[in-house]
Design an enzyme around this catalytic site. Sequence first.
Site, mmCIF file in Angstrom:
data_model
loop_
_atom_site.group_PDB
_atom_site.id
_atom_site.type_symbol
_atom_site.label_atom_id
_atom_site.label_comp_id
_atom_site.label_asym_id
_atom_site.label_seq_id
_atom_site.Cartn_x
_atom_site.Cartn_y
_atom_site.Cartn_z
ATOM 1 N N CYS A 249 -0.939 4.960 10.252
ATOM 2 C CA CYS A 249 0.389 4.153 10.554
ATOM 3 C C CYS A 249 -0.111 2.628 11.278
ATOM 4 O O CYS A 249 -0.815 2.728 11.949
ATOM 5 C CB CYS A 249 1.021 5.035 11.635
ATOM 6 S SG CYS A 249 1.574 6.396 11.270
ATOM 7 N N GLU B 260 1.018 -1.253 -0.100
ATOM 8 C CA GLU B 260 0.000 0.074 -0.129
ATOM 9 C C GLU B 260 0.761 1.229 0.057
ATOM 10 O O GLU B 260 1.990 1.272 0.406
ATOM 11 C CB GLU B 260 -1.039 -0.231 1.292
ATOM 12 C CG GLU B 260 -1.715 -1.177 1.010
ATOM 13 C CD GLU B 260 -2.812 -1.379 2.542
ATOM 14 O OE1 GLU B 260 -3.843 -1.563 2.547
ATOM 15 O OE2 GLU B 260 -2.223 -1.298 3.470
ATOM 16 N N CYS C 220 3.148 8.415 1.532
ATOM 17 C CA CYS C 220 3.846 7.230 2.435
ATOM 18 C C CYS C 220 3.905 5.994 1.751
ATOM 19 O O CYS C 220 3.004 5.514 0.976
ATOM 20 C CB CYS C 220 2.917 6.880 3.630
ATOM 21 S SG CYS C 220 3.373 5.664 4.720
ATOM 22 N N CYS D 245 7.104 -6.132 14.754
ATOM 23 C CA CYS D 245 6.646 -5.333 15.949
ATOM 24 C C CYS D 245 5.248 -5.854 16.574
ATOM 25 O O CYS D 245 4.542 -5.968 15.731
ATOM 26 C CB CYS D 245 6.836 -3.813 15.691
ATOM 27 S SG CYS D 245 8.517 -3.266 15.037
#
Length: 381
Positions: A341, A91, A104, A115
């Site tokens: 995010c 993406e 982004c 993570c």
Amino acid sequence: MTANLLDFDLEGLAAFCERLGQQRFRAVQLFRWIHQRGVACFEEMTDLARDLRERLPSVARVQGLPVLAEQASADGTIKWLFDVGDGNAVEAVYIPEDDRATLCVSSQAGCAVGCRFCSTGHQGFSRNLTTGEILAQLWHAEHELRRRLQTRERVISNVVMMGMGEPLQNYAALIPALRVMLDDHGYGLSRRRVTVSTSGVVPMMERLAQDCPVALAVSLHAPDDALRDRLVPLNRKYPLHELMQACRRYLPAAPRDFVTFEYCMLDGINDTLTHADALVALVREHGVPCKINLIPFNPFPASGLRRSPRLAVKAFADRLNAAGIVTTIRKTRGDDIDAACGQLAGDVQDRTRVAQRLARRGEDLAVVRVQRPQGAREVAP
Ligand code: SAH
Ligand code: SF4
């Protein structure tokens, strides 16, 4: 198989042209057609010598990525889901603001760092993107937006390598892609407007400083090794003191005189004032000039984690600011389309989810409103 010219920085393209017996200025012409004009068809590149134009299709192509889905958020954010084959998708997210427009960009399909709080990390690692696949995201977004906005001016002013994947674990493909972003014959972005975000691949931070210093963001998320080991497993390999030293060593070559530390705010895990004080101490101990960007955690189904309450984020920020560390709270953008995010998953499952959600909303993918930074002129595609 022909060569995909999106895989080359200008030096690479010049070498390719040389192998065809062509001079360097031909490479510059080609490069500008591709990146500045968004043209993929050699026949349209009218100032190239006719014999070269006719020969190119047998040895080269300009191949972007197929778009699987496009979604627009109420706040103007646009997310593209690109097919990279074998059931993988990545993406890119366009984020218009008053004074800039940021893209982004993803560097890998999935991510091996894993993570705890990241949707891409949960999905596991599929593969590295090629230089061409990294650039195809910018190439598509920039030229598609220009078409819709009916402008020949640059639309995207900033690139952040903060999409899916750990860019410094795909170093060989990353560097030529960054060079094309910076090249005056390419996208002409200044080094300060291109940011690499890393979870802390220490040796590659050092190489980046030498090979292509751009703005650096480091995903910190914890002020001590015990907690960071749990949140960012790479910390076990490159613990905090090594990471902080690497940040210090990066700065002399960097286009900015500070590092941005990103810190994802997780309720009851890393968000108390004790953590804030420890963070101040860590930064002071290592003497790293920095700004801190607090990112309220963006939840995704399998995480089992919660976003810190707004007041806790505010108190944390106040504490850091009071200690003299410039701290901002990142505005969440595009969360209604899972473009915020850490919400980028891009796998087949996600694609199904996207399709279902769009079908439910009855949204028409073709009708996306484009917001332009400044003077917001909206044009239908
Ligand atoms: N792999 C790189 C860049 C991609 S992640 C890195 O980790 O820095 C981009 C940023 O989003 C990182 O700071 C990351 O920690 C943060 N992030 C990941 N998941 C998140 C989530 N669920 N909520 C908020 N931020 C998240
Ligand atoms: Fe990978 Fe970055 Fe997600 Fe960590 S936060 S799993 S490094 S993409």
